[in-house]
Design a protein around this motif. Structure first.
Motif, PDB file in Angstrom:
ATOM      1  N   LEU A 103       0.684  -1.188   0.248  1.00  0.00           N
ATOM      2  CA  LEU A 103       0.126   0.140   0.297  1.00  0.00           C
ATOM      3  C   LEU A 103       0.449   1.389   0.156  1.00  0.00           C
ATOM      4  O   LEU A 103       0.685   2.230  -0.413  1.00  0.00           O
ATOM      5  CB  LEU A 103      -0.600  -0.079   1.225  1.00  0.00           C
ATOM      6  CG  LEU A 103      -2.299  -0.758   0.901  1.00  0.00           C
ATOM      7  CD1 LEU A 103      -2.515  -1.160   2.313  1.00  0.00           C
ATOM      8  CD2 LEU A 103      -3.359  -0.803   0.053  1.00  0.00           C
ATOM      9  N   THR A 104       1.838   1.243   0.804  1.00  0.00           N
ATOM     10  CA  THR A 104       2.720   2.658   0.543  1.00  0.00           C
ATOM     11  C   THR A 104       3.525   2.731  -0.855  1.00  0.00           C
ATOM     12  O   THR A 104       3.466   4.013  -1.060  1.00  0.00           O
ATOM     13  CB  THR A 104       3.993   2.134   1.709  1.00  0.00           C
ATOM     14  OG1 THR A 104       3.222   1.860   3.008  1.00  0.00           O
ATOM     15  CG2 THR A 104       5.303   3.743   1.883  1.00  0.00           C
ATOM     16  N   TYR A 105       3.558   2.029  -1.143  1.00  0.00           N
ATOM     17  CA  TYR A 105       4.914   1.905  -2.440  1.00  0.00           C
ATOM     18  C   TYR A 105       3.474   2.348  -3.312  1.00  0.00           C
ATOM     19  O   TYR A 105       4.155   3.249  -4.554  1.00  0.00           O
ATOM     20  CB  TYR A 105       5.828   0.133  -3.018  1.00  0.00           C
ATOM     21  CG  TYR A 105       6.673  -0.129  -2.409  1.00  0.00           C
ATOM     22  CD1 TYR A 105       7.267   1.055  -1.015  1.00  0.00           C
ATOM     23  CD2 TYR A 105       7.240  -1.189  -2.654  1.00  0.00           C
ATOM     24  CE1 TYR A 105       8.324   0.420  -1.265  1.00  0.00           C
ATOM     25  CE2 TYR A 105       8.208  -1.399  -1.674  1.00  0.00           C
ATOM     26  CZ  TYR A 105       9.197  -0.502  -0.655  1.00  0.00           C
ATOM     27  OH  TYR A 105       9.978  -0.382  -0.538  1.00  0.00           O
ATOM     28  N   VAL A 106       2.405   1.358  -3.672  1.00  0.00           N
ATOM     29  CA  VAL A 106       1.406   2.001  -4.904  1.00  0.00           C
ATOM     30  C   VAL A 106       1.126   3.056  -3.912  1.00  0.00           C
ATOM     31  O   VAL A 106       1.262   4.304  -5.199  1.00  0.00           O
ATOM     32  CB  VAL A 106       0.379   1.835  -5.016  1.00  0.00           C
ATOM     33  CG1 VAL A 106      -0.807   1.542  -5.428  1.00  0.00           C
ATOM     34  CG2 VAL A 106       0.415  -0.020  -5.127  1.00  0.00           C
ATOM     35  N   GLN A 107       0.839   4.091  -3.417  1.00  0.00           N
ATOM     36  CA  GLN A 107       0.518   5.177  -2.775  1.00  0.00           C
ATOM     37  C   GLN A 107       2.209   6.476  -3.201  1.00  0.00           C
ATOM     38  O   GLN A 107       1.664   7.383  -3.667  1.00  0.00           O
ATOM     39  CB  GLN A 107       0.185   5.491  -1.782  1.00  0.00           C
ATOM     40  CG  GLN A 107      -0.340   7.026  -0.792  1.00  0.00           C
ATOM     41  CD  GLN A 107      -1.461   7.227  -1.534  1.00  0.00           C
ATOM     42  OE1 GLN A 107      -2.380   6.890  -2.383  1.00  0.00           O
ATOM     43  NE2 GLN A 107      -1.529   8.403  -1.815  1.00  0.00           N
ATOM     44  N   ARG A 108       2.606   6.030  -2.245  1.00  0.00           N
ATOM     45  CA  ARG A 108       4.166   7.468  -2.343  1.00  0.00           C
ATOM     46  C   ARG A 108       5.162   6.913  -3.134  1.00  0.00           C
ATOM     47  O   ARG A 108       5.504   7.838  -4.031  1.00  0.00           O
ATOM     48  CB  ARG A 108       4.466   7.456  -0.996  1.00  0.00           C
ATOM     49  CG  ARG A 108       3.941   7.615  -0.004  1.00  0.00           C
ATOM     50  CD  ARG A 108       4.470   7.604   1.509  1.00  0.00           C
ATOM     51  NE  ARG A 108       4.007   8.167   2.963  1.00  0.00           N
ATOM     52  CZ  ARG A 108       4.505   8.348   3.520  1.00  0.00           C
ATOM     53  NH1 ARG A 108       5.669   7.685   3.904  1.00  0.00           N
ATOM     54  NH2 ARG A 108       3.712   8.469   4.793  1.00  0.00           N
ATOM     55  N   GLY A 109       5.198   5.775  -3.869  1.00  0.00           N
ATOM     56  CA  GLY A 109       6.265   5.656  -5.077  1.00  0.00           C
ATOM     57  C   GLY A 109       7.517   4.674  -4.043  1.00  0.00           C
ATOM     58  O   GLY A 109       7.765   4.717  -2.870  1.00  0.00           O
ATOM     59  N   LEU A 110       8.365   4.017  -4.892  1.00  0.00           N
ATOM     60  CA  LEU A 110       9.830   3.684  -4.208  1.00  0.00           C
ATOM     61  C   LEU A 110      10.672   4.107  -3.588  1.00  0.00           C
ATOM     62  O   LEU A 110      10.906   4.169  -2.267  1.00  0.00           O
ATOM     63  CB  LEU A 110       9.924   2.925  -5.207  1.00  0.00           C
ATOM     64  CG  LEU A 110      11.288   2.206  -5.033  1.00  0.00           C
ATOM     65  CD1 LEU A 110      11.641   1.007  -3.301  1.00  0.00           C
ATOM     66  CD2 LEU A 110      12.166   1.134  -6.240  1.00  0.00           C
ATOM     67  N   MET A 111      11.003   5.116  -4.206  1.00  0.00           N
ATOM     68  CA  MET A 111      11.936   6.767  -4.359  1.00  0.00           C
ATOM     69  C   MET A 111      11.771   7.574  -2.450  1.00  0.00           C
ATOM     70  O   MET A 111      12.460   7.370  -1.483  1.00  0.00           O
ATOM     71  CB  MET A 111      11.895   7.716  -5.167  1.00  0.00           C
ATOM     72  CG  MET A 111      12.077   7.854  -5.823  1.00  0.00           C
ATOM     73  SD  MET A 111      12.394   7.903  -7.440  1.00  0.00           S
ATOM     74  CE  MET A 111      13.728   9.548  -6.938  1.00  0.00           C
ATOM     75  N   SER A 112      10.433   7.817  -2.764  1.00  0.00           N
ATOM     76  CA  SER A 112       9.934   8.553  -1.226  1.00  0.00           C
ATOM     77  C   SER A 112       9.653   7.376   0.465  1.00  0.00           C
ATOM     78  O   SER A 112       9.511   7.574   1.212  1.00  0.00           O
ATOM     79  CB  SER A 112       8.366   8.783  -1.560  1.00  0.00           C
ATOM     80  OG  SER A 112       7.732   7.682  -1.189  1.00  0.00           O
ATOM     81  N   SER A 113       9.829   5.854  -0.085  1.00  0.00           N
ATOM     82  CA  SER A 113       9.612   5.522   1.237  1.00  0.00           C
ATOM     83  C   SER A 113      10.821   4.016   1.424  1.00  0.00           C
ATOM     84  O   SER A 113      11.477   3.220   1.761  1.00  0.00           O
ATOM     85  CB  SER A 113       8.795   3.404   0.098  1.00  0.00           C
ATOM     86  OG  SER A 113       7.470   4.053  -0.122  1.00  0.00           O
ATOM     87  N   MET A 114      11.837   4.611   0.489  1.00  0.00           N
ATOM     88  CA  MET A 114      13.594   4.662   0.825  1.00  0.00           C
ATOM     89  C   MET A 114      13.736   3.908   2.040  1.00  0.00           C
ATOM     90  O   MET A 114      14.906   3.785   2.342  1.00  0.00           O
ATOM     91  CB  MET A 114      14.583   4.136  -0.431  1.00  0.00           C
ATOM     92  CG  MET A 114      13.911   3.936  -1.489  1.00  0.00           C
ATOM     93  SD  MET A 114      15.225   4.459  -2.905  1.00  0.00           S
ATOM     94  CE  MET A 114      16.422   3.492  -1.958  1.00  0.00           C
ATOM     95  N   ALA A 153       5.267   3.231 -10.133  1.00  0.00           N
ATOM     96  CA  ALA A 153       4.475   4.529  -8.894  1.00  0.00           C
ATOM     97  C   ALA A 153       5.361   6.024  -9.527  1.00  0.00           C
ATOM     98  O   ALA A 153       4.534   7.089  -9.894  1.00  0.00           O
ATOM     99  CB  ALA A 153       3.742   4.234  -7.954  1.00  0.00           C
ATOM    100  N   ASP A 154       6.056   5.694  -9.106  1.00  0.00           N
ATOM    101  CA  ASP A 154       7.288   6.350  -9.321  1.00  0.00           C
ATOM    102  C   ASP A 154       7.468   7.473 -10.882  1.00  0.00           C
ATOM    103  O   ASP A 154       7.530   8.468 -11.343  1.00  0.00           O
ATOM    104  CB  ASP A 154       8.550   5.885  -9.242  1.00  0.00           C
ATOM    105  CG  ASP A 154       8.248   6.172  -7.643  1.00  0.00           C
ATOM    106  OD1 ASP A 154       8.281   6.954  -7.273  1.00  0.00           O
ATOM    107  OD2 ASP A 154       9.453   5.449  -6.885  1.00  0.00           O
TER     108      ASP A 154
END
Length: 598
Positions: A103-114, A153-154
């Protein structure tokens, strides 16, 4: 100060039902992790909400939901672990972490979750350590899919903003995939090594358990073979003594028959009474022989007692006299400072008879058999059995204690005698050896642990004190009997004076103590101790009563204890009486020996 506080907590964490030691160990660590996550996540969000200037955004609400899912799964996992389902708790928690990450990756993308890799590392570590290698690689594949979804997503977000290079949003997918591939490979190798070590340890444990079972079976078989060997030798000894025993029984039967004929020769009551007394005496003599035979035939557990060798060899001499021919000279010489050993009385007699039987077969009809007991050292007593037989060559002497070794024809001997002697002596902490020269006779040397008991030294009585307990109150007699037996006494009970006298007559040769009430209903209280003393002159008597007539006094070998008394006091007084009687007997016999020597 810390240990008493932490001890119940650690015990609670380890109290996981079912599973093996590895599973329970994993469950302890997993419980701590889940409790920490389930407690910390709900506490973080009030702080974050208070610190925010702006209202919660859509992304914040998604984070709150995902953290709530993870916290809830953590507490459900703790419940599962408490029920023994460690793997189920792990699957649930890993699934919730992966769902939150998706859910986090789909909503925020990969870059902001690293920045926060906790939700990425924990699933793969827990899955590899607890769920196994196959699950580890499946989780790695799912992580690649999640990385790809986050990168997509990004890319989509950059393309929507009109970026010149939107594919830059997926630039971190490959490095992350390679980094976690390295982590997965290291975990896979570690898990493989750990599980291999555990399986090897389990296999070694199974092998050791199997070896232990085999060893226990071998020990049991050896013990059984030894018991059978001793029992077989007892039977053989009875066979060799059969001639002498038959002679004794024929004499007894002749005496009984002679007294029985007295009723035809005279009607005088005195003559008839005398004849009946003679029959009773002959019957008692026959009963003694029967008990002697039965003691050879039974397979009893070894019963260690403090044995007076002078008395034991005096009793055995009568049996040895029947074993040897009338022309054989038999002598017994016992030093006063070497009289006492701790031994099973029946096995002592068995040992003596086996040695004597072997000597008899090697001796001439007019030979000589000597038994000499001396103090070899402060710690050992030596029993030397010498015969003037034909002796042994060296190769026979070296093999004489081997089971079934014999120089006799197959029908004449089993080869068990001296092997049994060796086993019996060793089981009592002693050693046995043989000295022999061909044509010059044989000497068998038995060295046994000595006991203190000469002069002023204190000789403790046998821990198994054969006791006649006489009490007509059933409940009291049963209570005292249990207390005596708990202290190692061997108790025979009597509920009346008549029964007590009968048992005293039958057990006179083995009793060490009599504990008796004074008023039994069918006895004469004034003469009761005199009757017991006449029947058992050397056995100490402890009289327990609420009232004592003037004729009953505390004398040598007679103790007095007033009712009511506690069982502890009863046992204590009985033990003191036996010890005192034993020491007095030693000093009296030493004085007698000195007077004879003077």
């Amino acid at each position: 100060m810390t240990n008493p506080i932490l001890r119940p907590i650690v015990a609670w964490l380890r109290d996981i039902p079912g599973g093996d030691d590895t599973t329970r160990g994993n469950g302890v660590a997993l419980q701590l992790l889940l409790i920490m996550i389930g407690s910390s996540l709900p506490l973080i969000w009030p702080y974050r909400i208070a610190a925010l200037i702006h209202p919660l955004t859509r992304s914040d609400w998604i984070d709150l939901c995902t953290d709530s899912i993870v916290a809830a799964s953590a507490w459900v996992g703790v419940v599962k672990i408490r029920r023994g389902d460690v793997q189920g708790a792990t699957r649930l928690f890993v699934a919730s972490m992966l769902l939150s990450q998706a859910l986090t990756y789909v909503q925020r993308g990969l870059m902001s979750s690293m920045l926060d890799q906790t939700y990425v590392v924990l699933p793969i570590v827990l899955g590899g350590l607890i769920l196994g290698r196959r699950t580890l690689w499946r989780l790695y594949g799912l992580l690649i899919v999640l990385f790809a979804a986050g990168g997509a997503a990004d890319v989509s977000r950059l393309a929507a903003k009109g970026a010149q290079h939107p594919m830059m949003g997926a630039i971190n997918v490959l490095p992350l995939a390679l980094s976690y591939l390295a982590i997965t490979m290291v975990l896979d190798q570690c898990v493989s090594t750990l599980r291999g070590s555990v399986m090897a340890a389990e296999r070694r444990g199974l092998r050791l358990e199997e070896m232990n079972r085999v060893l226990e079976d071998e020990i049991a078989a050896h013990k059984n073979a030894r018991e059978q060997l001793i029992h077989a030798q007892k039977v053989e000894a009875v066979g060799r003594l059969a001639g002498g025993v038959a002679h004794d029984f024929n004499n007894i039967l002749s005496v009984i028959e002679g007294y029985a004929e007295a009723r035809e020769e005279s009607d005088d009551p005195a003559v008839l009474r005398s004849a009946l007394y003679g029959v009773a005496a002959a019957a008692r003599r026959g009963a003694a022989i029967s008990r002697k035979l039965l003691s050879f035939g039974r397979r009893d557990v070894a019963r260690l007692e403090v044995i007076d060798l002078k008395r034991a060899l005096r009793d055995a001499r009568q049996v040895l006299r029947q074993l040897f021919s009338q022309g054989v000279a038999l002598s017994v010489d016992i030093a006063d400072d070497a009289r006492y050993v701790r031994f099973d009385p029946e096995q002592l007699e068995l040992m003596i008879l086996n040695i004597a039987a072997n000597a008899r077969d090697a001796m001439p009809p007019d030979g000589r058999f000597d038994i000499q007991v001396t103090r070899l050292s402060p710690e050992h007593v030596r029993m030397a059995f010498r015969d003037d037989g034909q002796g042994m060559p060296e190769h026979v002497r070296q093999s004489v204690f081997e089971p079934f070794f014999t120089t006799k024809p197959a029908h004449a001997g089993s080869g068990l005698g001296l092997a049994v002697v060796r086993d019996v002596v060793r089981s009592h902490g002693g050693t046995v050896g043989v000295e022999s020269l061909e044509g010059r006779g044989t000497t068998l040397l038995v060295d046994l642990p000595a006991l203190a008991g000469h002069g002023d030294n204190v000789l403790r009585p046998s821990p198994l004190i054969h006791t006649l307990l006489v009490e007509d109150e059933d409940v009291l007699r049963e209570m005292w009997s249990r207390r005596f037996e708990a202290e190692g006494f061997l108790v025979v009970e009597a509920g009346s004076g008549t029964q007590a006298m009968r048992l005293a007559a039958e057990l006179a040769h083995t009793l060490n103590l009599v504990v008796t009430d004074l008023r039994l209903g069918d006895n004469d209280p004034d003469a009761w101790t005199d009757q017991l003393r006449a029947l058992l002159p050397e056995v100490p008597i402890l009289v327990v009563s609420s009232h004592f007539p003037p004729t009953i006094q505390r004398t040598k070998g007679v103790g007095i204890l007033h009712k009511p008394c506690s069982p502890d006091l009863l046992v204590s007084e009985a033990t003191k009486l036996v010890e005192t009687s034993w020491r007095r007997g030693l000093r009296g016999e030493d004085v007698a020996a000195a007077s004879h020597g003077g």
